[in-house]
Structure formats: C-alpha cells, structure tokens
Design an enzyme around this catalytic site. Structure first.
Site, PDB file in Angstrom:
ATOM      1  N   GLU A 218      16.798 -40.887   1.848  1.00  0.00           N
ATOM      2  CA  GLU A 218      15.479 -40.498   1.316  1.00  0.00           C
ATOM      3  C   GLU A 218      15.672 -39.975  -0.117  1.00  0.00           C
ATOM      4  OE1 GLU A 218      14.116 -37.409   4.004  1.00  0.00           O
ATOM      5  OE2 GLU A 218      15.667 -36.006   3.358  1.00  0.00           O
TER       6      GLU A 218
ATOM      7  N   ASP B  68      12.177 -30.139  -3.193  1.00  0.00           N
ATOM      8  CA  ASP B  68      11.949 -31.525  -3.633  1.00  0.00           C
ATOM      9  C   ASP B  68      11.444 -31.607  -5.079  1.00  0.00           C
ATOM     10  OD1 ASP B  68      12.406 -32.110  -0.884  1.00  0.00           O
ATOM     11  OD2 ASP B  68      10.276 -31.928  -0.437  1.00  0.00           O
TER      12      ASP B  68
HETATM   13  O1  FUB Z   1      10.255 -31.797   2.055  1.00  0.00           O
HETATM   14  C1  FUB Z   1      10.074 -32.684   3.129  1.00  0.00           C
HETATM   15  C2  FUB Z   1      11.112 -33.746   3.108  1.00  0.00           C
HETATM   16  O2  FUB Z   1      12.407 -33.144   3.183  1.00  0.00           O
HETATM   17  C3  FUB Z   1      11.169 -34.568   1.850  1.00  0.00           C
HETATM   18  O3  FUB Z   1      10.159 -35.517   1.758  1.00  0.00           O
HETATM   19  C4  FUB Z   1      12.540 -35.101   1.976  1.00  0.00           C
HETATM   20  O4  FUB Z   1      13.030 -35.728   0.830  1.00  0.00           O
HETATM   21  C5  FUB Z   1      13.306 -33.864   2.357  1.00  0.00           C
HETATM   22  O5  FUB Z   1      13.620 -33.065   1.254  1.00  0.00           O
END
Ligand code: FUB
Length: 345
Positions: free
Chosen positions: A244, A31
């Site tokens: 997301e 991320d």
């Molecule tokens: O790293 C945890 C979660 O997985 C992140 O918040 C999302 O965007 C995905 O990458």
C-alpha cells in the site's frame, strides 16, 4: 514494527534516538502527503482517532472521520493545523474510514483526493475541491468513476499531466478487484483472493487524470515492479512486493515509485523511465517504525529532499494513533536513496 515487539520498547530511549519528532502532538496524524504550494509546505495527513473499533487485519480500527491540513513555512518551522478541511458527513457517497489522502493544485484550485468506504463497504476514491491549499474542500457528489481500493497519490509530471497511483492489499481491498469487479466472497479475510506466493504479486494501479482532475481519462492499469532480472516481484517476496502507500516523485529525470511493504513494514522504492513504468526494485528508504503501518511521501523544498512518514511513538505503540514526522533524505551518486533507520540518530 510487529505488534509483539512493542511491549519491550523503552519509549524514552527510543524517542531520544529517533531521527525526528512528531510534527504535531495535539492530534494524531498519519499517512502524510506533502507538497510545496506558494513556497509553503502543506501536509495532507489522515487524522487518527480512537473510535473504539477492535483491532483486526482489515484495519477496521482505522475509523477516521475527517482531514486536517498542516502547513509550515520551512522544515523545523512552526506547524499550523488549519482545522477540519473535510468531514465524512459532508461526502455524499462515503460512509466511513477516511484513509490516506493526497492533494494537488491546478490553475489556482486545490484538489483533495481521498479513499473512503461507501455504503456497500467498498473502498472508492473521491475528490474534493477548494480555492485554498488548506481547504475547506467541497466534495464531489460521486467517487471517481472506475476508482477502487485506497491510498491515492497524484503526481504532476513536468509536461503538466497528472497521474493517480493507488491501491492497497488486505483491508485496502485491491485483491478483491483481480477480475475487474468487486469480489464480495470471504469479506472477513484479509488474504482471500491474493495470488499464491509463487505467483506475481498484485500491482499498484495508475491512471491519467482528466484536465479538470475530477475523473480518469482511462481505465487504471497495473504498474509493474520488476526484480533485478526483469521478472515481476512475487507475492511471497513480502520484503519487497507492493502492499500500500503509493508515492511518485522525480529526481534527475528518473521516476521513483515508492510504497510500503505492509506486513514487513518497510518503505521501498523502484526506479523507472516513465510514469507508467515498468519500475525496477531499487531498495529500502525507511526501516520499520513503531506501529504496524508505514506510509510516506517525498517532497523537495529549496533544493533538499524530505521524507514525510509516521510512527506510533507518541501513543507508545497504539497502531491506529500515529504521528507524522519528517527527515531529510539523501541520494548517492547513482541516484539511489540512502536507507534511513528511524531510531538511529
Ligand atoms: O491510515 C489508514 C491506512 O493505514 C492507510 O490508508 C494505509 O496506507 C496505512 O497507513
């Protein structure tokens, strides 16, 4: 890349064809949110660990506990790991799951924005402050008022206004806030409370930040992503709809909102004329990587633009053990981003 296809991957061949290598290999990182501060590239990633949690569709196996900041003086330069910048035990309101962070700078102070679950199991977004880009950061005692869900990205516009973009469905809980308050029913279901496939998809959220960057000045609102006919993307359009990993950047006076499509594993983008949108879906930036999640940031350094992203190639496909990477991106003459295939060198 879907779990079931990972068994068939030859990782040596894949790594030979990969357009980039992990930036660090002594820890797992994911991320990546990249910024240039004082002429140096700083990357604010999640710090992946194996905490022994079983895999589920809520992402319980992403049980991260702290953040490390990485930096380098130039692309392909030596990468420094500045050590632990913030640990969950030092965040009064947070219990667990330190997920994808971002950072920004104002008047010589540095702000780390991060999601974590509070003691009620609800994702909130917190802020921690430092005098240095690499931290250590001191967390505010409470999460941002009115914040919820995950994946904050803080964008500074040319006039000095800061906006936070955030949200994530399934384990990121965005769908639980459809009525403006947290819906605690069906806690084990990643898809309960989502719209039907023929209904508009859930939108990411945007809110302007207060001058001190510690709070919102307004209630977060929906950031609309429209299709080529000006209609909102539908929930069933899961190759294009928001899942997301929000990010905002500006190129040639256009705003580019980019994000992950989650269960279809693309990084996509939509273009608009102001930070609140609406945005029009404009294409794919990154094809699926090894591992379930895809998450990115986009940052300019000395006139070139770079995509920071992650995959699970170093851990040979373990979903929650990822590594951050970077690769240059190019725009065509219409301002469209040319799609990158991560394993097509
Ligand atoms: O790293 C945890 C979660 O997985 C992140 O918040 C999302 O965007 C995905 O990458």
């Amino acid at each position: 890349m879907p779990e079931e296809s990972i068994d068939h991957i030859n990782f040596q061949t894949l790594n030979e064809k990969a357009v980039s290598a992990p930036l660090v290999s002594h820890i797992y990182t994911a991320d990546p949110s990249a910024h240039v501060f004082n002429g140096r590239i700083y990357i604010y990633p999640s710090h992946d660990i194996d905490a022994g949690e079983a895999f589920d569709d809520l992402g319980s196996h992403f049980a991260m506990e702290d953040y490390h900041v990485l930096s380098m003086d130039q692309p392909n330069g030596e990468v420094m790991d500045h050590g632990c910048a913030l640990h969950v035990k030092d965040v009064p309101w947070a219990e667990k799951q330190m997920w994808a962070p971002d950072a920004n700078e104002k008047d010589g102070k540095y702000y780390l924005f991060f999601p974590a679950k509070d003691y009620d199991g609800v994702f909130r977004i917190g802020v921690a402050v430092s005098n240095a880009p690499e931290g250590p950061f001191i967390a505010e005692p409470e999460p941002i008022n009115g914040s919820f869900s995950i994946d904050p990205a803080v964008f500074k516009d040319d006039d000095g206004t800061y906006f936070m973009y955030f949200g994530g469905i399934w384990g990121g809980q965005l769908q639980r806030w459809r009525d403006g308050r947290f819906n605690a029913l069906d806690p084990e279901s990643p898809t309960a409370h989502l719209p039907a496939d023929y209904e508009p998809a859930l939108c990411p959220k945007v809110a302007k930040l207060r001058d001190d960057l510690l709070d919102f000045t307004e209630e977060a609102i929906d950031l609309m992503i429209l299709d080529e006919n000006g209609q909102p993307l539908l929930n069933g359009d899961n190759e294009r709809r928001f899942f997301e990993a929000a990010w905002m950047h500006k190129y040639n006076d256009k705003y580019y909102f980019s994000y992950s499509t989650g269960d279809t594993h693309f990084i996509c983008y939509a273009m608009g004329d102001n930070p609140y949108g609406p945005f029009t879906y404009s294409g794919k930036i990154l094809n699926p990587v090894v591992g379930w999640t895809s998450h990115h940031s986009i940052c300019e350094f000395e006139g070139k633009w770079y995509l920071f992203y992650h995959d699970s190639s170093l851990s040979e496909g373990i979903t929650h053990l990822r590594s951050v990477k970077m690769v240059e991106i190019k725009y065509d003459s219409y301002g469209h981003i040319i799609t990158i295939d991560p394993y097509d060198k």
